[in-house]
Write a protein that holds these residues in place. Structure first.
Motif, PDB file in Angstrom:
ATOM      1  N   PRO A 282       0.801  -1.223   0.000  1.00 17.90           N
ATOM      2  CA  PRO A 282       0.000   0.000   0.000  1.00 17.90           C
ATOM      3  C   PRO A 282       0.835   1.275   0.000  1.00 17.90           C
ATOM      4  O   PRO A 282       0.295   2.360   0.119  1.00 17.90           O
ATOM      5  N   ASN A 283       2.188   1.165  -0.092  1.00 21.14           N
ATOM      6  CA  ASN A 283       3.030   2.349   0.029  1.00 21.14           C
ATOM      7  C   ASN A 283       4.088   2.397  -1.067  1.00 21.14           C
ATOM      8  O   ASN A 283       4.516   1.370  -1.588  1.00 21.14           O
ATOM      9  N   TYR A 284       4.523   3.630  -1.385  1.00 22.18           N
ATOM     10  CA  TYR A 284       5.695   3.829  -2.225  1.00 22.18           C
ATOM     11  C   TYR A 284       6.932   3.429  -1.416  1.00 22.18           C
ATOM     12  O   TYR A 284       6.855   3.203  -0.203  1.00 22.18           O
ATOM     13  N   SER A 285       8.071   3.392  -2.089  1.00 28.82           N
ATOM     14  CA  SER A 285       9.322   3.075  -1.382  1.00 28.82           C
ATOM     15  C   SER A 285       9.645   4.137  -0.342  1.00 28.82           C
ATOM     16  O   SER A 285      10.355   3.869   0.629  1.00 28.82           O
ATOM     17  N   SER A 286       9.112   5.362  -0.542  1.00 24.49           N
ATOM     18  CA  SER A 286       9.346   6.447   0.410  1.00 24.49           C
ATOM     19  C   SER A 286       8.512   6.284   1.663  1.00 24.49           C
ATOM     20  O   SER A 286       8.720   6.972   2.655  1.00 24.49           O
ATOM     21  N   GLY A 287       7.527   5.362   1.627  1.00 21.13           N
ATOM     22  CA  GLY A 287       6.650   5.157   2.769  1.00 21.13           C
ATOM     23  C   GLY A 287       5.291   5.816   2.623  1.00 21.13           C
ATOM     24  O   GLY A 287       4.394   5.598   3.447  1.00 21.13           O
ATOM     25  N   ARG A 288       5.130   6.610   1.565  1.00 20.47           N
ATOM     26  CA  ARG A 288       3.858   7.274   1.344  1.00 20.47           C
ATOM     27  C   ARG A 288       2.833   6.290   0.795  1.00 20.47           C
ATOM     28  O   ARG A 288       3.175   5.316   0.129  1.00 20.47           O
ATOM     29  N   TYR A 289       1.546   6.583   1.071  1.00 17.23           N
ATOM     30  CA  TYR A 289       0.471   5.682   0.654  1.00 17.23           C
ATOM     31  C   TYR A 289       0.385   5.572  -0.858  1.00 17.23           C
ATOM     32  O   TYR A 289       0.520   6.561  -1.582  1.00 17.23           O
ATOM     33  N   HIS A 290       0.170   4.362  -1.334  1.00 18.78           N
ATOM     34  CA  HIS A 290      -0.009   4.093  -2.766  1.00 18.78           C
ATOM     35  C   HIS A 290      -1.117   3.057  -2.879  1.00 18.78           C
ATOM     36  O   HIS A 290      -0.957   1.913  -2.463  1.00 18.78           O
ATOM     37  N   GLY A 291      -2.266   3.492  -3.420  1.00 20.77           N
ATOM     38  CA  GLY A 291      -3.464   2.668  -3.379  1.00 20.77           C
ATOM     39  C   GLY A 291      -3.542   1.527  -4.362  1.00 20.77           C
ATOM     40  O   GLY A 291      -4.576   0.860  -4.460  1.00 20.77           O
ATOM     41  N   GLY A 292      -2.482   1.277  -5.120  1.00 14.48           N
ATOM     42  CA  GLY A 292      -2.524   0.193  -6.104  1.00 14.48           C
ATOM     43  C   GLY A 292      -1.167  -0.417  -6.341  1.00 14.48           C
ATOM     44  O   GLY A 292      -0.242  -0.252  -5.541  1.00 14.48           O
TER      45      GLY A 292
ATOM     46  N   ASP B  19     -16.836  -2.120 -13.415  1.00 16.79           N
ATOM     47  CA  ASP B  19     -17.628  -2.710 -12.335  1.00 16.79           C
ATOM     48  C   ASP B  19     -17.848  -4.190 -12.645  1.00 16.79           C
ATOM     49  O   ASP B  19     -18.384  -4.541 -13.692  1.00 16.79           O
ATOM     50  N   HIS B  20     -17.432  -5.060 -11.707  1.00 15.88           N
ATOM     51  CA  HIS B  20     -17.563  -6.498 -11.915  1.00 15.88           C
ATOM     52  C   HIS B  20     -18.730  -7.097 -11.119  1.00 15.88           C
ATOM     53  O   HIS B  20     -18.916  -8.311 -11.110  1.00 15.88           O
ATOM     54  N   GLY B  21     -19.502  -6.231 -10.433  1.00 10.88           N
ATOM     55  CA  GLY B  21     -20.624  -6.715  -9.645  1.00 10.88           C
ATOM     56  C   GLY B  21     -20.233  -7.060  -8.222  1.00 10.88           C
ATOM     57  O   GLY B  21     -19.046  -7.209  -7.894  1.00 10.88           O
ATOM     58  N   ASN B  22     -21.224  -7.156  -7.338  1.00  6.44           N
ATOM     59  CA  ASN B  22     -21.024  -7.464  -5.926  1.00  6.44           C
ATOM     60  C   ASN B  22     -20.092  -6.463  -5.246  1.00  6.44           C
ATOM     61  O   ASN B  22     -19.339  -6.799  -4.336  1.00  6.44           O
ATOM     62  N   GLY B  23     -20.102  -5.196  -5.745  1.00  7.23           N
ATOM     63  CA  GLY B  23     -19.296  -4.137  -5.137  1.00  7.23           C
ATOM     64  C   GLY B  23     -17.847  -4.128  -5.559  1.00  7.23           C
ATOM     65  O   GLY B  23     -17.066  -3.280  -5.117  1.00  7.23           O
ATOM     66  N   LEU B  24     -17.438  -5.066  -6.428  1.00  4.23           N
ATOM     67  CA  LEU B  24     -16.029  -5.177  -6.851  1.00  4.23           C
ATOM     68  C   LEU B  24     -15.804  -4.404  -8.144  1.00  4.23           C
ATOM     69  O   LEU B  24     -16.561  -4.551  -9.106  1.00  4.23           O
TER      70      LEU B  24
ATOM     71  N   GLY C 101     -15.960   1.108  -3.813  1.00  8.23           N
ATOM     72  CA  GLY C 101     -15.230   2.351  -3.989  1.00  8.23           C
ATOM     73  C   GLY C 101     -14.003   2.510  -3.117  1.00  8.23           C
ATOM     74  O   GLY C 101     -13.241   3.460  -3.283  1.00  8.23           O
ATOM     75  N   THR C 102     -13.777   1.589  -2.182  1.00  2.89           N
ATOM     76  CA  THR C 102     -12.608   1.676  -1.291  1.00  2.89           C
ATOM     77  C   THR C 102     -11.492   0.787  -1.813  1.00  2.89           C
ATOM     78  O   THR C 102     -11.715  -0.386  -2.125  1.00  2.89           O
TER      79      THR C 102
END
Length: 422
Positions: free
Chosen positions: A316-326, A362-367, A413-414
């Protein structure tokens, strides 16, 4: 014909049915309103959290910019020191070059003097040989006179018959003696002159050697000073390199924060649009919110979005420690980006910031899945896509430091960990 009591009973039943149906309708409407209100409240909470994230990221950017300014001031100060050192090095190099010239002149003079000494010694040797020959001839003549019985001047005079003979013989003896003495004296004088010149040459050579040694000692000291200056300059250059590397790192971190801000701002806009849409739907009497909802549970396995398995930034983070959502899959621009699963395209944007050109399916079931920083999008909103279908070509659009495919998995969405689904 019905009796009056029966008619009254029927009317009462109809009224009750109307009341119950009205109550049921009102209850359902209220329930829908409560769902819509809860959704809007949840979105508002999410909106405030995103605003907090944006503020925090901006604070971090301000800190980084301040640190960058401090580092730049350090670099400016170092550059001034380096400039002064360069001036000192140039002056010192001029002095060293001048000493080299002087040493070269000394060596040339010493070489010439040594050659002159060799020449003088040759002249001395020649004169000595001439002296030795003259002296030898003189001795031979004396020996001949002695052998002939006329070895002395007195004997020569006593054996003369008359005064005329005496005078003639006396003059001859004197002439031979003076001539030999003069020749020997001239040779001795010439050798003394050459010896004196040679001694002066040797004295001058010694002086030049001393001068050369002093010049070489001065040059050695200057070379030592030059080495110290160059070492100091190398240290300063290294400090500048480290400072520039720090600025580059700070700029990279700033870009990451800026990307996070832009991503959050885009998400903020989407939430605001969703809130507006929810209010609009609520005003029309329906609280349903578009897009699939559910647990996000998925029984299958999502496909990788590209052929590449090389990851340049992880969840969940870059190498710097910052958040990276993908997860960022490193790949050249123009690489095929494929749908990780079948579904319907619910968002297709072409931004010049944040995600750049991106798609959400959107793949259904919230995914849902997101594919960002593409050069070209091949599908649009409402299109149904199949698993493995090429939906875009990768690139480096938006806030990106190089060509790659940014891939996200979302549940309602999360953003969640993509590796739990791949």
């Amino acid at each position: 014909m019905l009796s009056k009591k029966l008619l009254k009973l029927l009317s009462l039943v109809l009224c009750l049915c109307f009341v119950f149906s009205s109550y049921a309708f009102t209850f359902n409407a209220l329930a829908d309103d409560e769902d819509t209100t809860a959704s809007i409240s949840e979105m508002k909470d999410k909106k405030e959290k995103i605003k907090e994230k944006i503020e925090e990221a901006q604070e971090e950017i301000d800190k980084l910019e301040e640190k960058k300014d401090e580092t730049q001031d350090t670099i400016s100060a170092l550059d001034k020191k380096i400039s002064l050192l360069r001036d000192e090095i140039n002056v010192l190099q001029d002095d060293i070059d001048d000493l080299k010239v002087q040493i070269g002149n000394c060596e040339a003079q010493i070489t010439q003097i040594e050659q002159d000494i060799i020449t003088a010694q040759a002249e001395i040797d020649a004169k000595q040989a001439e002296f030795d020959k003259t002296f030898s001839d003189y001795c031979q003549r004396l020996r001949a006179m002695y052998i002939s019985g006329s070895a002395t001047n007195l004997e020569v005079l006593l054996t003369s018959l008359d005064i005329s003979s005496i005078l003639t013989r006396s003059q001859m003896i004197k002439s031979v003696s003076e001539q030999d003495s003069k020749a020997l004296d001239d040779l001795m004088k010439k050798m003394e002159e050459i010896e004196q010149a040679k001694a002066e040459l040797e004295k001058k050579r010694n002086q030049l050697n001393e001068e050369k040694a002093k010049l070489q000692d001065d040059k050695k000291k200057l070379d030592s000073n030059m080495s110290e200056l160059k070492a100091s300059k190398s240290n300063l250059d290294a400090e500048v390199s480290r400072a520039n590397a720090l600025i580059k790192k700070l700029s990279s971190e700033t870009a990451e924060y800026q990307e996070a801000i832009e991503t959050n701002e885009e998400e903020l806009k989407e939430i605001e649009r969703e809130i507006e849409a929810a209010y609009a739907r609520a005003s029309r009497g329906t609280g349903a919110i578009s897009g699939s909802t559910g647990s996000g549970a998925y029984s299958g396995t999502l496909s990788y979005p590209t052929y590449s398995r090389s990851v340049s930034a992880n969840y969940p983070n870059y190498s710097s420690g910052r958040y990276h959502g993908g997860v960022d899959f490193r790949c050249p621009s123009g690489t095929a980006v494929c749908a990780a699963e079948s579904g319907t395209v619910i968002l297709a944007k072409n931004l010049n910031y944040s995600y750049g050109h991106y798609i959400i399916i959107d793949h259904g079931n919230g995914l849902s899945t997101l594919y960002a920083h593409n050069t070209t999008l091949l599908v649009g909103v409402g299109d149904h896509v199949s698993k493995g279908q090429t939906i875009a070509y990768s690139g480096s659009t938006g806030n990106s430091t190089g060509p790659h495919c940014h891939f996200e998995v979302r549940v309602n969405g999360t953003r969640v960990n993509p590796w739990n689904y791949l």
